[in-house]
Design an enzyme around this catalytic site. Structure first.
Site, PDB file in Angstrom:
ATOM      1  N   PRO A 269       0.824  -1.218   0.000  1.00  0.00           N
ATOM      2  CA  PRO A 269       0.000   0.000   0.000  1.00  0.00           C
ATOM      3  C   PRO A 269       0.856   1.265   0.000  1.00  0.00           C
ATOM      4  O   PRO A 269       0.338   2.366  -0.129  1.00  0.00           O
ATOM      5  CB  PRO A 269      -0.814  -0.122   1.298  1.00  0.00           C
ATOM      6  CG  PRO A 269      -0.113  -1.123   2.135  1.00  0.00           C
ATOM      7  CD  PRO A 269       0.633  -2.026   1.212  1.00  0.00           C
TER       8      PRO A 269
ATOM      9  N   GLU B 229       1.882  -8.243   8.554  1.00  0.00           N
ATOM     10  CA  GLU B 229       2.142  -6.802   8.645  1.00  0.00           C
ATOM     11  C   GLU B 229       3.086  -6.316   7.545  1.00  0.00           C
ATOM     12  O   GLU B 229       3.525  -5.172   7.553  1.00  0.00           O
ATOM     13  CB  GLU B 229       2.698  -6.452  10.028  1.00  0.00           C
ATOM     14  CG  GLU B 229       1.627  -6.246  11.087  1.00  0.00           C
ATOM     15  CD  GLU B 229       0.475  -5.358  10.618  1.00  0.00           C
ATOM     16  OE1 GLU B 229       0.742  -4.244  10.158  1.00  0.00           O
ATOM     17  OE2 GLU B 229      -0.678  -5.813  10.694  1.00  0.00           O
TER      18      GLU B 229
ATOM     19  N   ARG C  75      -3.807  -8.035 -20.595  1.00  0.00           N
ATOM     20  CA  ARG C  75      -4.743  -7.664 -21.665  1.00  0.00           C
ATOM     21  C   ARG C  75      -4.160  -6.626 -22.611  1.00  0.00           C
ATOM     22  O   ARG C  75      -4.697  -6.388 -23.681  1.00  0.00           O
ATOM     23  CB  ARG C  75      -6.115  -7.266 -21.116  1.00  0.00           C
ATOM     24  CG  ARG C  75      -6.170  -5.998 -20.339  1.00  0.00           C
ATOM     25  CD  ARG C  75      -7.509  -5.871 -19.636  1.00  0.00           C
ATOM     26  NE  ARG C  75      -8.624  -5.617 -20.543  1.00  0.00           N
ATOM     27  CZ  ARG C  75      -8.885  -4.458 -21.140  1.00  0.00           C
ATOM     28  NH1 ARG C  75      -8.070  -3.446 -20.957  1.00  0.00           N
ATOM     29  NH2 ARG C  75      -9.930  -4.310 -21.916  1.00  0.00           N
TER      30      ARG C  75
ATOM     31  N   ASP D  66     -10.443   2.285 -24.364  1.00  0.00           N
ATOM     32  CA  ASP D  66     -10.782   2.007 -22.968  1.00  0.00           C
ATOM     33  C   ASP D  66     -10.600   3.230 -22.094  1.00  0.00           C
ATOM     34  O   ASP D  66      -9.710   4.045 -22.335  1.00  0.00           O
ATOM     35  CB  ASP D  66      -9.851   0.912 -22.401  1.00  0.00           C
ATOM     36  CG  ASP D  66     -10.335  -0.479 -22.736  1.00  0.00           C
ATOM     37  OD1 ASP D  66     -11.491  -0.620 -23.137  1.00  0.00           O
ATOM     38  OD2 ASP D  66      -9.525  -1.419 -22.591  1.00  0.00           O
TER      39      ASP D  66
END
Ligand code: SAH
Length: 256
Positions: A95, A122, A160, A175
């Site tokens: 993160p 963690e 993709r 897209d």
């Protein structure tokens, strides 16, 4: 492209094999995905991969030794089998990484191989981040319980984009986020459903008109939903004018 994923839960990646674009890409040899269990690189009897944090605190930290050994083993395999030289991207899902985007997916799709490292608990010992990985990616500002889902998101978005993976070469071209705008609204048959009709212009067969309508819709949509994207995208002067006009219109309706 060859993708190697280091994880404590290789079985989670089975779901990439459900029938669809990804499975076809594997079958056609456009991508190869290998999963490696970090636990296999431990040397103690109990195959311990985590330990308490120095300094205290709740939660366990993934130990550096099995991760270093796993990554080094995979890299030497890639050098041997693929005859690759130079740096191999080793990406930690975290993160705290750079926010994943279509731009980053495109950048990653140009590599011939990727190594993805999934954390758990963690997170991983800081020395992994400092001395082993070459890149860190976050899939959003929230905390998952492991890097596996994040790795799957990255892998799916990258694969993709590989040439030949999507049915038609240009199906990714319009897209959302590829053009810098959100995509225009799409319709399929029937032309009328419960009294709701498809915009006339799409049935007209006039390609230039359709293209103009789509571009305008993409601009409107982006302005309504993600106006900040418009600051980064290149627009013709006519398109800028249109955006300004739409902005003024919506300002007008707010004031009213
Ligand atoms: N304590 C850590 C979070 C650990 S979450 C911190 O505050 O930074 C456990 C693992 O899940 C992480 O090591 C990472 O691999 C994965 N993860 C969690 N959230 C993620 C996100 N938004 N993007 C990518 N990986 C994530």
């Amino acid at each position: 492209m060859r993708i190697d994923i280091l994880t404590l839960f290789p079985a989670m990646f089975q779901c990439l094999l459900v029938p669809g674009i990804f499975e076809r890409a594997i079958e056609r040899g456009l991508v190869r995905v290998n999963t490696h269990n970090i636990r296999d690189y431990t040397h103690d009897k109990h195959h311990v991969v985590d330990d308490y944090a120095y300094g205290g605190g709740a939660g366990m930290i993934l130990k550096p030794e099995p991760i270093f050994e796993a990554v080094e083993s995979v890299k030497s395999d890639i050098y041997k089998e693929e005859g690759k030289s130079g740096e191999i991207p080793v990406i930690l899902l975290t993160p705290q990484g750079r926010p994943f985007s279509q731009q980053i997916a495109l950048e990653l799709s140009r590599h011939t191989c990727l190594v993805l490292l999934c954390g758990r608990y963690e997170g991983v010992d800081e020395r992994v981040r400092q001395h082993l990985v070459t890149d860190e990616i976050s899939i959003g500002d929230y905390v998952l319980s492991g890097g596996e889902l994040a790795a799957m998101v990255v892998v799916d978005a990258v694969v993709r984009l590989l040439p030949g993976v999507l049915g038609s070469e240009d199906s990714a071209q319009d897209d959302s986020h590829t053009t810098g705008l959100l995509e225009y609204p799409q319709y399929t048959r029937p032309a009328e459903y419960r009294g709701w009709t498809v915009p006339e212009v799409l049935l007209s067969g006039n390609h230039a008109e359709v293209a103009r309508w789509r571009r305008e819709q993409a601009l409107r949509r982006t302005l309504e939903r993600r106006p900040e994207l418009l600051d980064k995208v290149e627009l013709s002067s006519g398109e800028r004018e249109l955006v300004d006009r739409l902005k003024n219109l919506s300002l007008g309706s707010i004031i009213k």
